[in-house]
Write a protein that holds these residues in place. Sequence first.
Motif, PDB file in Angstrom:
ATOM      1  N   LYS A 148       0.952  -1.224   0.139  1.00  0.00           N
ATOM      2  CA  LYS A 148       0.134  -0.137   0.188  1.00  0.00           C
ATOM      3  C   LYS A 148       0.928   1.229   0.274  1.00  0.00           C
ATOM      4  N   ARG A 149       1.847   1.220   0.974  1.00  0.00           N
ATOM      5  CA  ARG A 149       2.471   1.789   0.869  1.00  0.00           C
ATOM      6  C   ARG A 149       4.229   2.127   0.977  1.00  0.00           C
ATOM      7  N   ALA A 215       9.398   7.485  -6.952  1.00  0.00           N
ATOM      8  CA  ALA A 215       7.582   7.331  -6.911  1.00  0.00           C
ATOM      9  C   ALA A 215       7.039   6.702  -7.898  1.00  0.00           C
ATOM     10  N   ARG A 219       6.151   2.884  -9.371  1.00  0.00           N
ATOM     11  CA  ARG A 219       4.228   2.393 -10.340  1.00  0.00           C
ATOM     12  C   ARG A 219       4.266   2.133 -11.356  1.00  0.00           C
ATOM     13  N   ASN A 226      -0.783   2.502  -7.984  1.00  0.00           N
ATOM     14  CA  ASN A 226      -1.450   3.074  -6.879  1.00  0.00           C
ATOM     15  C   ASN A 226      -1.080   3.309  -5.369  1.00  0.00           C
ATOM     16  N   LYS A 228       1.404   4.086  -2.441  1.00  0.00           N
ATOM     17  CA  LYS A 228       2.228   5.519  -2.526  1.00  0.00           C
ATOM     18  C   LYS A 228       3.255   4.677  -2.010  1.00  0.00           C
ATOM     19  N   SER A 230       7.054   7.570  -1.038  1.00  0.00           N
ATOM     20  CA  SER A 230       7.966   8.778  -0.610  1.00  0.00           C
ATOM     21  C   SER A 230       9.045   8.101   0.251  1.00  0.00           C
TER      22      SER A 230
END
Length: 338
Positions: A148-149, A215, A219, A226, A228, A230
């Motif tokens: 997810k992140r 980033a 993806r 989707n 995420k 950082s």
Amino acid sequence: MRLAIVGASGAVGHELLSVLEKSNLRYDELRLYASPRSAGTTLECRGKKILVEVMPEGKIDADVILASAGGSISKSQAPIWVEGGAIVIDNSSAFRYDENIPLIVPEINGDVLEQHNWSKGGIVANPNCTTAVAVMALYPIHQKYGIKRAIISTYQATSGAGAKGMSELLEQTKNALENKPVTNEVFAHSIVFNVIPHIDSFQDNGYTKEEMKVAWETRKIMRAPNIKVSCTAVRIPTLRTHSEAITLELEKPAQPNDVRTLLETAPGVEVRDNPAEKLYPMPLTASGKNNVEVGRIRSSQVFDGGIDLFVAGDQLLKGAALNAVQIAEYMQQKGLIK
Ligand SMILES: NC(=O)c1ccc[n+]([C@@H]2O[C@H](COP(=O)([O-])OP(=O)(O)OC[C@H]3O[C@@H](n4cnc5c(N)ncnc54)[C@H](OP(=O)(O)O)[C@@H]3O)[C@@H](O)[C@H]2O)c1
């Protein structure tokens, strides 16, 4: 098959030649190009001394061109080379974000190459070095658990800025130890005995372009729009290999032992994870290796069911030269190039 390397005398160019030594890519002719600065010198590959020539203006007589002379040359010349019928495997960031241009790590999305018609040439983008190293560990985890992140902090070697980056570190180290003045040209500050949280230009959102590349490209390569990401990208005073501390929030909870077992069979990955024996990924052990080292795998203290890990990968190899040659090998195996 006529093969050419543009930027053969650079940091990535040298690695391309050494990767080709061990590769089973079939070619009949290899031409090497650079700027007038190193034209006239010779480089060796597969037992042959090859003259470095000045990059010609206009088209290059080659079927496959490994482009490694920087973004502005790729941007202006690659379309001309393609008009001449060549397939260009480009190491720069010039075309990576064009949705019609494949951005490829063969172990992850090589199949994308098969959806294109290459009979009239075309461009394949080779990923950013930090991203290529990270996705080798992230993709198997994403397939099984769904990322997810991702929060990524990087520790990037000076060779990420090319041959001149390595020279600046060596020169500054020598001057610092001899109590002579230390000057900087390649990096924003002196890199010796320092770390610099600044790679590439700052963007309006406060991140650097290098951080945003991680980033965007993660993806695109993983076909996971989707996730995420950082990233904080930091230059450190080492010669080669980028290392990265990564924290993952996952869709399905993961146990460190299961992740370790999963990565043990992942292509292009070496699990090096036995802290009791002082075994973990490091530039010292990962440099010169094709596989990306992964270790320090543990449960996240921040995300329930999440995972923390550390990776170290030779960015001149998987992050550049090795991946570019693997793309050419993949295309040859699939009959997409001669
Ligand atoms: N270093 C990395 O870790 C890394 C990783 C992934 C991607 N990349 C990308 O790969 C590309 C090359 O990087 P590098 O690190 O190898 O840089 P580098 O060490 O500075 O080498 C640059 C190469 O380009 C040649 N060149 C420069 N200007 C030229 C011109 N006007 N005409 C023809 N050739 C010219 C240089 O030739 P001379 O020797 O004659 O000057 C040299 O061969 C860049 O786009 C970079 O972003 C680098």
